[in-house]
Design an enzyme around this catalytic site. Structure first.
Site, PDB file in Angstrom:
ATOM      1  N   LYS A 256      32.168  34.442  43.728  1.00 52.59           N
ATOM      2  CA  LYS A 256      32.616  34.167  44.889  1.00 52.59           C
ATOM      3  C   LYS A 256      31.482  33.706  45.921  1.00 52.59           C
ATOM      4  O   LYS A 256      30.437  34.715  45.903  1.00 52.59           O
ATOM      5  CB  LYS A 256      33.316  35.334  45.599  1.00 52.59           C
ATOM      6  CG  LYS A 256      33.936  35.116  46.794  1.00 52.59           C
ATOM      7  CD  LYS A 256      35.007  36.347  47.067  1.00 52.59           C
ATOM      8  CE  LYS A 256      35.690  36.098  48.572  1.00 52.59           C
ATOM      9  NZ  LYS A 256      36.514  37.384  48.748  1.00 52.59           N
TER      10      LYS A 256
ATOM     11  N   SER B  86      41.504  36.320  49.753  1.00 55.95           N
ATOM     12  CA  SER B  86      40.438  35.372  50.195  1.00 55.95           C
ATOM     13  C   SER B  86      39.624  34.806  48.895  1.00 55.95           C
ATOM     14  O   SER B  86      39.053  33.755  48.949  1.00 55.95           O
ATOM     15  CB  SER B  86      39.511  36.030  51.116  1.00 55.95           C
ATOM     16  OG  SER B  86      38.728  37.149  50.392  1.00 55.95           O
TER      17      SER B  86
ATOM     18  N   SER C  72      42.273  40.794  48.370  1.00 53.69           N
ATOM     19  CA  SER C  72      41.611  39.809  48.349  1.00 53.69           C
ATOM     20  C   SER C  72      41.116  39.500  46.693  1.00 53.69           C
ATOM     21  O   SER C  72      40.939  38.263  46.243  1.00 53.69           O
ATOM     22  CB  SER C  72      40.237  39.441  48.899  1.00 53.69           C
ATOM     23  OG  SER C  72      41.049  39.119  50.343  1.00 53.69           O
TER      24      SER C  72
HETATM   25  N1  GLN Z   1      44.049  39.162  53.630  1.00 55.55           N
HETATM   26  C1  GLN Z   1      43.585  40.274  54.260  1.00 55.55           C
HETATM   27  C2  GLN Z   1      42.641  39.965  55.473  1.00 55.55           C
HETATM   28  O1  GLN Z   1      42.663  38.830  55.789  1.00 55.55           O
HETATM   29  C3  GLN Z   1      42.538  40.925  52.950  1.00 55.55           C
HETATM   30  C4  GLN Z   1      41.409  40.002  52.928  1.00 55.55           C
HETATM   31  C5  GLN Z   1      40.389  40.403  52.031  1.00 55.55           C
HETATM   32  O2  GLN Z   1      40.678  41.429  51.226  1.00 55.55           O
HETATM   33  N2  GLN Z   1      39.113  40.348  52.186  1.00 55.55           N
HETATM   34  O3  GLN Z   1      42.178  40.681  55.967  1.00 55.55           O
END
Ligand code: GLN
Length: 484
Positions: free
Chosen positions: A76, A151, A175
């Site tokens: 990532k 994400s 995410s």
């Molecule tokens: N969807 C959540 C957010 O936007 C979690 C994102 C994540 O786990 N990085 O904060």
């Protein structure tokens, strides 16, 4: 070759059916051929990958290969990589080349894994659909009109389409698990502190955790063996021995107590998703598990509390991107004030700005007690709920996300409906627990994930429980037809 798991590829390398250079070329070719449809990579490191692969082949010839030496992987784009752009999905870091490797990357390199490139992601890991990336959205390989989740959507899509046998991800509120669910792969968010976060760009430091995204639980176990462990450079990393996560994969599930939280099966859960989860639970009963109804009464508070804590921490973490030290700087600023304002105004996207505004407000003088402190108290209540549950059960199961995939653009204009995607995952981060998502069926043709939540540092059990299910089902082996 790409239909093999990471474990299968390790076998193929060990028995000299294929060399690492051949394998790496194969995946690089697949990326070239298929990624224009998916946009799952921000950077492909072809030359470096082939060099690493050649070095892996040399090590093997010299009898110095480990289990994963020569196996390709994608990272990532939140993990710093020496000499290779680390953008975090943002224009702000479009020109950033880190002078060091994140600990996770360093450990993977030392184990001989070959980095294919850096995967696309929501900007600064904020999102559940991968639509907030500066580099454009990632598409779901099962249906390219749909989002892959976020994400870590680039990692999820790349693994689902077998453009990489496995990838790394990070999970602050879901995410790793939510994109694993929407893309039909296996993803593990370890216990907070299990994997070093050094060199992983910070979003919300009390919640962020790195983990593996793979085809199977067995592959995730192999990767966690490499990733986990104490790191003196990360003060939140825990000095607890790392077991061999592959050693217990086949343990019997006879008598396993599975808790089903009634709050995870209420209004808002898609009927097709619920059916997949119920079917998976029946499989577990056949494997000898016992079902216990439990309650996590503060689940409904997890999203509101998270959207105070995560933005508050993000607003502080992201203050370092000021146009001075590194990253994007606006053209010809009038003065220092203008430099800060325009660099941040031009460098960050809308979702990131929204979070900075919310977080700065919540932390401003006079509001701290009312928002941040209050949210931290709610967080304790959420943790207490889990502690009470784990006094009665060994693992907790439920859906990973309330729905299968949604269409690109469907929720982009409505942040709250997007935030609700993480309703079943966020509480796990709030408590710092490990959670895993594995493919457990389809709803409307799209993958559905089953979530398994464990007690602190009980990753071995999560992997065992997931592996046994994967021994009797084949959802995890399926590859979208267009990418066969
Ligand atoms: N969807 C959540 C957010 O936007 C979690 C994102 C994540 O786990 N990085 O904060």
């Amino acid at each position: 070759m790409h239909d093999k798991t990471l474990n299968g590829l390790a076998d193929a390398l060990a028995t000299r059916q294929v060399s690492s250079v051949e394998l790496t070329r194969h995946f690089l070719d697949r990326i070239k051929r298929f990624d224009p449809q998916l946009n799952s990579f921000i950077t492909v490191t072809e030359a470096q990958a082939l060099e690493q692969a050649a070095a892996a082949d040399t090590a093997r010839a010299a009898g110095k290969a480990g289990r994963l030496t020569g196996v390709p992987i994608a990272h990532k784009d939140i993990f710093c990589t020496t000499g290779v752009k680390t953008s975090c999905g943002s224009k702000m870091l479009d020109n950033f080349i880190a002078p060091y490797n994140a600990t996770v990357v360093e450990k993977m390199n030392s184990a001989g894994l070959v980095m294919l490139g850096k995967t696309n992601m929501d900007e600064f890991a904020m999102g559940s659909s991968n639509e907030s990336s500066f580099y454009g959205p990632v598409k779901n390989p099962w249906n390219t009109a749909y989002v892959p989740g976020g994400s870590s959507g680039g990692s999820a899509a790349a693994v689902a389409a077998r453009l990489a046998p496995a990838a790394t991800g990070t999970d602050t509120g879901g995410s790793i698990r939510q994109p694993a669910s929407l893309s039909g792969i296996t993803g593990l968010k370890p216990t907070y502190g299990r994997v070093s976060r050094w060199g992983m760009i910070a979003f919300a430091s009390s919640l962020d955790q790195a983990g593996p995204m793979a085809q199977t639980a067995e592959d995730a176990a192999l990767l966690l063996n490499v990733m986990a462990g104490f790191d003196e450079r990360d003060s939140t990393s825990t000095n607890i021995e790392v077991p061999d996560y592959t050693a217990t994969l086949n343990n019997s599930l006879e008598g396993l107590r599975i808790g089903l939280p009634k709050e995870f099966f209420g209004a808002g859960l898609d009927a097709g998703v619920e059916k997949c989860v119920q079917d998976a639970i029946r499989e577990y009963e056949k494997l000898g598990a016992k079902i216990v109804e439990i309650s996590l009464p503060n689940t409904h508070l997890s999203i509101p509390a998270y959207y105070v804590i995560a933005p508050a921490e993000a607003s502080s973490n992201l203050s370092r991107f000021d146009g001075v030290r590194f990253g994007y700087r606006c053209k010809s600023p009038d003065n220092l004030e203008d430099l800060y304002k325009r660099s941040r105004g031009e460098g960050f996207g809308d979702e990131v700005k929204r979070r900075i505004l919310i977080g700065t407000y919540a932390l401003s003088a006079g509001y701290y007690d009312a928002y941040y402190l209050k949210a931290q108290k709610v967080r304790r209540l959420i943790k207490n709920d889990f502690d009470a549950a784990f006094a009665k059960v060994d693992v907790i199961m439920g859906p990973t996300a309330p729905h299968a995939g949604f269409k690109l653009g469907e929720k982009a204009a409505n942040p709250v409906s997007m935030y609700l995607s993480d309703i079943y995952t966020i509480s796990v981060n709030m408590a710092g627990l490990p959670g895993l998502s594995l493919p457990a069926g389809r709803a409307d043709g799209l993958p559905v994930g089953l979530q398994i939540i464990g007690n602190y540092f009980d990753e071995a059990r999560l992997l065992n429980v997931a592996h046994r299910y994967q021994q009797v089902t084949d959802w995890h082996t399926q590859l979208p037809a267009a990418f066969a």
